[in-house]
Design a protein around this motif. Structure first.
Motif, PDB file in Angstrom:
ATOM      1  N   LEU A 175      -2.773  18.918  28.067  1.00 11.13           N
ATOM      2  CA  LEU A 175      -3.188  17.859  28.994  1.00 11.13           C
ATOM      3  C   LEU A 175      -4.386  18.290  29.830  1.00 11.13           C
ATOM      4  O   LEU A 175      -5.015  17.452  30.486  1.00 11.13           O
ATOM      5  CB  LEU A 175      -2.025  17.467  29.904  1.00 11.13           C
ATOM      6  CG  LEU A 175      -0.793  16.874  29.207  1.00 11.13           C
ATOM      7  CD1 LEU A 175       0.307  16.600  30.217  1.00 11.13           C
ATOM      8  CD2 LEU A 175      -1.160  15.608  28.440  1.00 11.13           C
ATOM      9  N   LYS A 179     -10.232  19.126  28.745  1.00 14.28           N
ATOM     10  CA  LYS A 179     -11.216  18.167  29.240  1.00 14.28           C
ATOM     11  C   LYS A 179     -12.165  17.664  28.145  1.00 14.28           C
ATOM     12  O   LYS A 179     -12.894  16.687  28.356  1.00 14.28           O
ATOM     13  CB  LYS A 179     -12.029  18.797  30.373  1.00 14.28           C
ATOM     14  CG  LYS A 179     -11.188  19.103  31.605  1.00 14.28           C
ATOM     15  CD  LYS A 179     -12.020  19.719  32.717  1.00 14.28           C
ATOM     16  CE  LYS A 179     -11.150  20.020  33.943  1.00 14.28           C
ATOM     17  NZ  LYS A 179     -11.937  20.629  35.044  1.00 14.28           N
ATOM     18  N   TRP A 204      -7.943  11.068  27.695  1.00 18.29           N
ATOM     19  CA  TRP A 204      -6.523  11.144  28.034  1.00 18.29           C
ATOM     20  C   TRP A 204      -5.634  10.639  26.902  1.00 18.29           C
ATOM     21  O   TRP A 204      -4.565  11.200  26.653  1.00 18.29           O
ATOM     22  CB  TRP A 204      -6.243  10.380  29.324  1.00 18.29           C
ATOM     23  CG  TRP A 204      -6.386  11.250  30.536  1.00 18.29           C
ATOM     24  CD1 TRP A 204      -7.422  11.280  31.418  1.00 18.29           C
ATOM     25  CD2 TRP A 204      -5.459  12.259  30.964  1.00 18.29           C
ATOM     26  NE1 TRP A 204      -7.220  12.250  32.380  1.00 18.29           N
ATOM     27  CE2 TRP A 204      -6.013  12.859  32.127  1.00 18.29           C
ATOM     28  CE3 TRP A 204      -4.235  12.726  30.493  1.00 18.29           C
ATOM     29  CZ2 TRP A 204      -5.380  13.884  32.821  1.00 18.29           C
ATOM     30  CZ3 TRP A 204      -3.599  13.741  31.176  1.00 18.29           C
ATOM     31  CH2 TRP A 204      -4.170  14.312  32.317  1.00 18.29           C
ATOM     32  N   THR A 205      -6.069   9.594  26.214  1.00 18.76           N
ATOM     33  CA  THR A 205      -5.256   9.090  25.096  1.00 18.76           C
ATOM     34  C   THR A 205      -5.148  10.136  23.985  1.00 18.76           C
ATOM     35  O   THR A 205      -4.086  10.292  23.371  1.00 18.76           O
ATOM     36  CB  THR A 205      -5.877   7.803  24.531  1.00 18.76           C
ATOM     37  OG1 THR A 205      -7.266   8.036  24.231  1.00 18.76           O
ATOM     38  CG2 THR A 205      -5.750   6.648  25.521  1.00 18.76           C
ATOM     39  N   ARG A 220      -5.366  13.388  24.475  1.00 14.76           N
ATOM     40  CA  ARG A 220      -4.512  14.476  24.985  1.00 14.76           C
ATOM     41  C   ARG A 220      -3.035  14.136  24.781  1.00 14.76           C
ATOM     42  O   ARG A 220      -2.236  14.988  24.372  1.00 14.76           O
ATOM     43  CB  ARG A 220      -4.788  14.719  26.473  1.00 14.76           C
ATOM     44  CG  ARG A 220      -6.199  15.172  26.784  1.00 14.76           C
ATOM     45  CD  ARG A 220      -6.363  15.440  28.287  1.00 14.76           C
ATOM     46  NE  ARG A 220      -7.753  15.307  28.704  1.00 14.76           N
ATOM     47  CZ  ARG A 220      -8.194  15.541  29.928  1.00 14.76           C
ATOM     48  NH1 ARG A 220      -7.336  15.909  30.871  1.00 14.76           N
ATOM     49  NH2 ARG A 220      -9.473  15.402  30.226  1.00 14.76           N
TER      50      ARG A 220
END
Length: 525
Positions: free
Chosen positions: A197, A200, A204-205, A207
């Motif tokens: 998570l 970078k 986010w999806t 991750r």
């Protein structure tokens, strides 16, 4: 010496890894040979359970030890190879250490280490006075945990880098295997993937997708267990061995209850009314001190110093991604230690070896850097260079002597338990009943397994009080100079027995006394 170090660069990586692997096998085999398969009381449970599994007595084996993965490996090796149970466990020690070594070296390679770094890492590992000198000789499930713990890190690093399903599957299988050897490995299985998570480079999806991907097998297993528990009302977490300890609804209460109970004892018995509020902080500081001491014992002062240099020196290059993963593994290891010592008020140094490996991995990079730098300084003779040269020489000699110490036969008295058991076997040809107060001697003597039910001295006293002791022709008792009153007790109560033989360990602090019924005495209970 430094020309020899430089010559390592002329060897192919494949040949270097193969050489290190062969050396690890030879070292582990030598240690098994000189120690004859040293055991602790827990080892007896694993070996006795393995005997029962090999005979098909599954329920009886599970009753001896309820987390039987290691015992199943021993039983399986026995069945496939034809080796006896003890030799099968010794073979597995060699096998698991070989896997641990190659995984250790592979992590170094994945972290950007060159051939000198891999060689330095191998020397650091083989010279470890605790991992190789003390624990590797014992027939324990720890070696299996080491193998799959380090292997799981290899595949997790590869998954983080490449996001492949095969790495995700192998990471989970390795971590699950590690957990089946030592239950605390479940913390790595549950927490390490969370580092995804923090990537970078991914949205986010992506991750979240990576997190699900690296846990797909765990999710399927969890759903399977939940479905089974829902559909089968007769099955509970009690049927899943030691997993019940992790998924207990009272887990939080167990931690706080134990801590508060001990703190209350410390408050009333030690600190008194004026300092009672410092009981809990005092216990926590004691835990921290215990953890620090254990870390130094497991990893070694030199390796901790080298690892610190790796973290502080910018010239020591290590892949930042791998470094981040190793930091996370180290943090989980510390959490494990804190939970163990808080729950059971025990922290064996063996529980710290997982962190010890991480420290040794970091140490490998600074050691290799120092070696490489000095080879570049050949011909320079200023004071700073001379000091650095002698420091490197000292570390090299220290580590080489560590390897030699690990593989040399132990001093006289180290195998006193086996010697005592051999004496009993040789002097009891009629197989008359023998009382043992130590599971290890009982096992070494080849006697049928019999649980001691806890403390051996208490068992001996119970037999004295109930007069059951008179059923035995020979008594094998553990003696410690710390309890001189026990010698008086033995003298007063063993009037029908005479002391036949004494065995002591190398420092004389642990002894085995063997008593035999006096000739002509037919006292019965």
């Amino acid at each position: 010496m430094f020309q020899l170090i430089l010559s390592i660069n002329n060897i192919s990586s494949k040949k270097l890894k193969l050489s290190i692997l062969l050396i690890s096998i030879l070292i582990a085999a030598q240690i098994q040979y000189i120690q004859h398969g040293w055991i602790n009381p827990d080892s007896v449970l694993y070996l006795e359970a393995a005997k029962l599994f090999a005979e098909g007595q599954w329920k009886s084996g599970f009753n001896i030890f309820q987390w039987p993965f290691y015992s199943l490996w021993i039983a399986g090796t026995h069945k496939v190879s034809g080796l006896n149970i003890h030799h099968s466990a010794q073979f597995l020690n060699v096998f698991f250490f070989a896997i641990s070594t190659i995984s250790f070296i592979t992590i170094i390679s994945l972290a950007g280490g060159n051939k000198i770094t891999m060689a330095a890492g191998a020397l650091i590992l083989f010279s470890s006075s605790y991992v190789v000198g003390d624990v590797l000789e014992m027939l324990m499930r720890d070696e299996g945990f080491w193998a799959f713990y380090l292997t799981s890190i290899v595949f997790f690093i590869q998954f983080y880098k490449h996001q492949r399903y095969q790495d995700a599957l192998l990471w989970q299988l390795s971590a699950i295997f590690a957990m089946l050897f030592r239950i605390e490995a479940i913390m790595y299985l549950a927490l390490l993937p969370l580092i995804l998570l923090t990537n970078k480079k991914l949205a986010w999806t992506d991750r979240i997708h990576a997190l699900i991907k690296v846990n797909f097998l765990n999710i399927l297993i969890a759903l399977g267990v939940a479905t089974t528990l829902t559909l089968n009302k007769h099955m509970t977490m009690e049927n899943f061995g030691r997993l019940k300890e992790i998924f207990s609804t009272n887990l939080g209460n167990e931690f706080t209850h134990n801590l508060i109970t001990r703190a209350n004892i410390m408050s009333s018995e030690v600190l008194g009314n004026y300092l009672e509020e410092f009981a809990v902080p005092g216990l926590l500081l004691t835990f921290i001190l215990a953890i620090v001491v254990k870390i130094f014992s497991a990893a070694g002062f030199v390796n901790i110093g080298l690892a610190t240099y790796t973290l502080k020196c910018r010239q020591v290059v290590i892949d930042p991604l791998v470094s981040k993963i190793l930091y996370c593994v180290a943090l989980i290891s510390l959490i494990n230690m804190a939970l163990i010592i808080t729950k059971v008020f025990v922290l064996s140094t063996r529980y710290v070896v997982g962190l010890g490996f991480i420290i040794m991995l970091f140490a490998s990079f600074s050691f290799a850097y120092l070696l490489s730098q000095h080879t570049n300084d050949v011909g320079t003779n200023d004071k700073k260079t001379r000091v650095k040269k002698w420091l490197i020489y000292a570390m090299m000699i220290f580590m080489v002597l560590g390897v030699v110490k690990n593989i040399l036969p132990k001093r006289e008295g180290y195998n006193y338990l086996q010697e005592a058991a051999s004496w009993v076997a040789n002097n009891n040809p009629q197989h008359s009943p023998v009382f043992f107060d130590d599971l290890r001697v009982q096992y070494y003597a080849g006697a049928p397994y019999k649980s001691l039910g806890g403390d051996g001295w208490e068992l001996f006293q119970d037999h004295i009080n109930s007069k059951k002791i008179n059923e035995y022709n020979m008594l094998v008792l553990s003696i410690s100079p710390k309890y001189p009153e026990r010698n008086l007790y033995i003298t007063q109560h063993l009037t029908h027995y005479e002391l036949m033989k004494k065995f002591k360990n190398y420092n004389g602090k642990k002894l085995i006394h063997i008593y035999q019924r006096k000739k002509g005495d037919e006292t019965l209970s």
